[in-house]
Design a protein around this motif. Sequence first.
Motif, PDB file in Angstrom:
ATOM      1  N   GLY A   1      30.913  43.590   8.555  1.00  0.00           N
ATOM      2  CA  GLY A   1      31.810  44.281   9.020  1.00  0.00           C
ATOM      3  C   GLY A   1      32.636  44.998   8.107  1.00  0.00           C
ATOM      4  N   ILE A   2      32.448  46.397   7.894  1.00  0.00           N
ATOM      5  CA  ILE A   2      33.163  47.368   6.836  1.00  0.00           C
ATOM      6  C   ILE A   2      34.562  47.951   7.213  1.00  0.00           C
ATOM      7  CG2 ILE A   2      32.740  49.127   5.170  1.00  0.00           C
ATOM      8  CD1 ILE A   2      30.870  46.711   4.710  1.00  0.00           C
ATOM      9  N   TRP A   3      34.571  48.272   8.509  1.00  0.00           N
ATOM     10  CA  TRP A   3      35.712  49.027   8.910  1.00  0.00           C
ATOM     11  C   TRP A   3      36.208  48.465  10.238  1.00  0.00           C
ATOM     12  CZ3 TRP A   3      36.546  52.311  12.932  1.00  0.00           C
ATOM     13  CH2 TRP A   3      38.011  52.942  13.184  1.00  0.00           C
ATOM     14  N   SER A   4      37.392  48.368  10.312  1.00  0.00           N
ATOM     15  CA  SER A   4      37.939  48.269  11.946  1.00  0.00           C
ATOM     16  C   SER A   4      39.266  48.469  11.792  1.00  0.00           C
ATOM     17  CB  SER A   4      38.047  46.529  12.220  1.00  0.00           C
ATOM     18  OG  SER A   4      39.026  45.977  11.354  1.00  0.00           O
ATOM     19  N   SER A   5      39.925  48.797  13.010  1.00  0.00           N
ATOM     20  CA  SER A   5      41.170  49.538  13.246  1.00  0.00           C
ATOM     21  C   SER A   5      41.913  48.756  13.924  1.00  0.00           C
ATOM     22  CB  SER A   5      41.032  51.005  14.028  1.00  0.00           C
ATOM     23  OG  SER A   5      40.726  50.687  15.305  1.00  0.00           O
ATOM     24  N   ALA A   6      43.339  48.895  14.009  1.00  0.00           N
ATOM     25  CA  ALA A   6      44.317  48.233  14.671  1.00  0.00           C
ATOM     26  C   ALA A   6      44.067  48.147  16.224  1.00  0.00           C
ATOM     27  CB  ALA A   6      45.696  48.578  14.616  1.00  0.00           C
ATOM     28  N   ALA A   7      43.197  49.425  16.789  1.00  0.00           N
ATOM     29  CA  ALA A   7      43.040  49.582  18.145  1.00  0.00           C
ATOM     30  C   ALA A   7      41.877  48.775  18.465  1.00  0.00           C
ATOM     31  CB  ALA A   7      42.897  51.031  18.381  1.00  0.00           C
ATOM     32  N   GLY A   8      40.978  48.358  17.764  1.00  0.00           N
ATOM     33  CA  GLY A   8      40.070  47.635  17.932  1.00  0.00           C
ATOM     34  C   GLY A   8      38.779  48.003  17.885  1.00  0.00           C
ATOM     35  N   SER A   9      38.401  49.259  17.352  1.00  0.00           N
ATOM     36  CA  SER A   9      37.307  49.939  16.868  1.00  0.00           C
ATOM     37  C   SER A   9      36.868  49.334  15.531  1.00  0.00           C
ATOM     38  CB  SER A   9      37.665  51.369  16.344  1.00  0.00           C
ATOM     39  OG  SER A   9      38.192  52.197  17.512  1.00  0.00           O
ATOM     40  N   HIS A  10      35.545  49.418  15.152  1.00  0.00           N
ATOM     41  CA  HIS A  10      34.861  49.029  14.258  1.00  0.00           C
ATOM     42  C   HIS A  10      33.544  49.404  13.820  1.00  0.00           C
ATOM     43  CE1 HIS A  10      32.273  46.783  17.143  1.00  0.00           C
ATOM     44  NE2 HIS A  10      33.144  46.444  17.988  1.00  0.00           N
ATOM     45  N   ALA A  11      33.200  49.272  12.604  1.00  0.00           N
ATOM     46  CA  ALA A  11      31.796  49.703  12.115  1.00  0.00           C
ATOM     47  C   ALA A  11      31.212  48.763  11.249  1.00  0.00           C
ATOM     48  CB  ALA A  11      32.271  50.736  11.016  1.00  0.00           C
ATOM     49  N   VAL A  12      29.907  48.484  11.303  1.00  0.00           N
ATOM     50  CA  VAL A  12      28.890  47.435  10.729  1.00  0.00           C
ATOM     51  C   VAL A  12      28.116  48.316   9.831  1.00  0.00           C
ATOM     52  CG1 VAL A  12      27.360  45.721  11.075  1.00  0.00           C
ATOM     53  CG2 VAL A  12      29.306  45.783  12.423  1.00  0.00           C
ATOM     54  N   LEU A  13      27.817  47.928   8.687  1.00  0.00           N
ATOM     55  CA  LEU A  13      26.618  48.434   7.888  1.00  0.00           C
ATOM     56  C   LEU A  13      25.653  47.602   8.087  1.00  0.00           C
ATOM     57  CD1 LEU A  13      25.894  50.279   5.612  1.00  0.00           C
ATOM     58  CD2 LEU A  13      26.670  48.716   3.900  1.00  0.00           C
ATOM     59  N   SER A  14      24.667  48.067   8.811  1.00  0.00           N
ATOM     60  CA  SER A  14      23.403  47.439   9.190  1.00  0.00           C
ATOM     61  C   SER A  14      22.374  46.897   7.918  1.00  0.00           C
ATOM     62  CB  SER A  14      22.755  48.003  10.402  1.00  0.00           C
ATOM     63  OG  SER A  14      23.719  48.171  11.649  1.00  0.00           O
ATOM     64  N   THR A  15      22.315  48.416   7.411  1.00  0.00           N
ATOM     65  CA  THR A  15      21.504  48.041   6.150  1.00  0.00           C
ATOM     66  C   THR A  15      21.327  49.359   5.316  1.00  0.00           C
ATOM     67  OG1 THR A  15      19.144  47.338   5.545  1.00  0.00           O
ATOM     68  CG2 THR A  15      19.265  48.857   7.326  1.00  0.00           C
ATOM     69  N   ALA A  16      20.843  49.203   4.221  1.00  0.00           N
ATOM     70  CA  ALA A  16      20.680  50.567   3.214  1.00  0.00           C
ATOM     71  C   ALA A  16      19.785  50.453   2.533  1.00  0.00           C
ATOM     72  CB  ALA A  16      22.155  50.486   2.627  1.00  0.00           C
ATOM     73  N   SER A  17      19.044  51.770   2.129  1.00  0.00           N
ATOM     74  CA  SER A  17      17.918  51.766   1.065  1.00  0.00           C
ATOM     75  C   SER A  17      18.497  51.330  -0.413  1.00  0.00           C
ATOM     76  CB  SER A  17      17.233  53.253   1.453  1.00  0.00           C
ATOM     77  OG  SER A  17      18.182  54.108   0.704  1.00  0.00           O
ATOM     78  N   THR A  18      17.483  51.308  -1.095  1.00  0.00           N
ATOM     79  CA  THR A  18      17.559  50.860  -2.318  1.00  0.00           C
ATOM     80  C   THR A  18      16.971  52.016  -3.281  1.00  0.00           C
ATOM     81  OG1 THR A  18      15.265  49.890  -2.610  1.00  0.00           O
ATOM     82  CG2 THR A  18      17.370  48.374  -2.205  1.00  0.00           C
ATOM     83  N   VAL A  19      16.557  53.165  -2.780  1.00  0.00           N
ATOM     84  CA  VAL A  19      16.012  54.183  -3.375  1.00  0.00           C
ATOM     85  C   VAL A  19      17.319  54.983  -3.508  1.00  0.00           C
ATOM     86  CG1 VAL A  19      13.748  54.264  -2.688  1.00  0.00           C
ATOM     87  CG2 VAL A  19      15.276  55.467  -1.438  1.00  0.00           C
ATOM     88  N   ARG A  20      17.294  56.074  -4.635  1.00  0.00           N
ATOM     89  CA  ARG A  20      18.426  57.382  -4.730  1.00  0.00           C
ATOM     90  C   ARG A  20      17.537  58.329  -4.360  1.00  0.00           C
ATOM     91  NH1 ARG A  20      22.492  55.979  -8.038  1.00  0.00           N
ATOM     92  NH2 ARG A  20      23.314  57.867  -7.154  1.00  0.00           N
TER      93      ARG A  20
END
Length: 207
Positions: free
Chosen positions: A106-125
């Motif tokens: 879990g990367i971000w959440s707010s006091a109101a209860g919202s949230h964001a999850v980083l599910s996956t990310a690529s390794t290429v640029r």
Amino acid sequence: MDESRPTGLSAEVSMETKAGWSDPFIERVGQEVRRRRQEAGMTMQQLADASGVSVRMLSHIEHGEANPSLVTVAKVAHALGTDFASLARETRPGSLVVSAPGTAPGIWSSAAGSHAVLSTASTVRPSAALWDWTLVPGDSYQAEPDPHGSEELFLVISGVLTLIADGHDDTVLDTGASARLATDRNYGYRNDGSEPVRFIRVAHVTA
């Protein structure tokens, strides 16, 4: 007030909460910031000048002692010529890497209860990051501009999402709608509805 945060950092810690940031995750981000700064031959003061983040905060981040906001880490990443996902992504090797349900950070959440999850990310640029976001009614998130050429893709799973971006009218996305947005500008997400909105976001950030 979150007593787990180091004192004296309030100017760089937003109203966001970071309940999902585990200690190993914070340590991994800090180690990656330090490695990339040293590889670039930058002093901590030079990185502070380039990112607008204080030397004190950078020191806490590199030592895994801070719980900074998503915006703060994104500023540091941009100053290092990279993006947030490249600092935070899973580093297990292999041509197929699977994360079990409930294990993504879990990367971000707010006091109101919202949230964001980083599910996956690529390794290429340049990297691509797959995010799972939920915004509760009345809540919003304002992002920093990304480097030129960066884009985000959106797919609304449930609820109604409003995209806000410089140069565009507010754009309402109903359930099932998708969109592509150039993110080299001020932009953000908002829930003006009466129900939570869940959306998938793919961030493609050029360095």
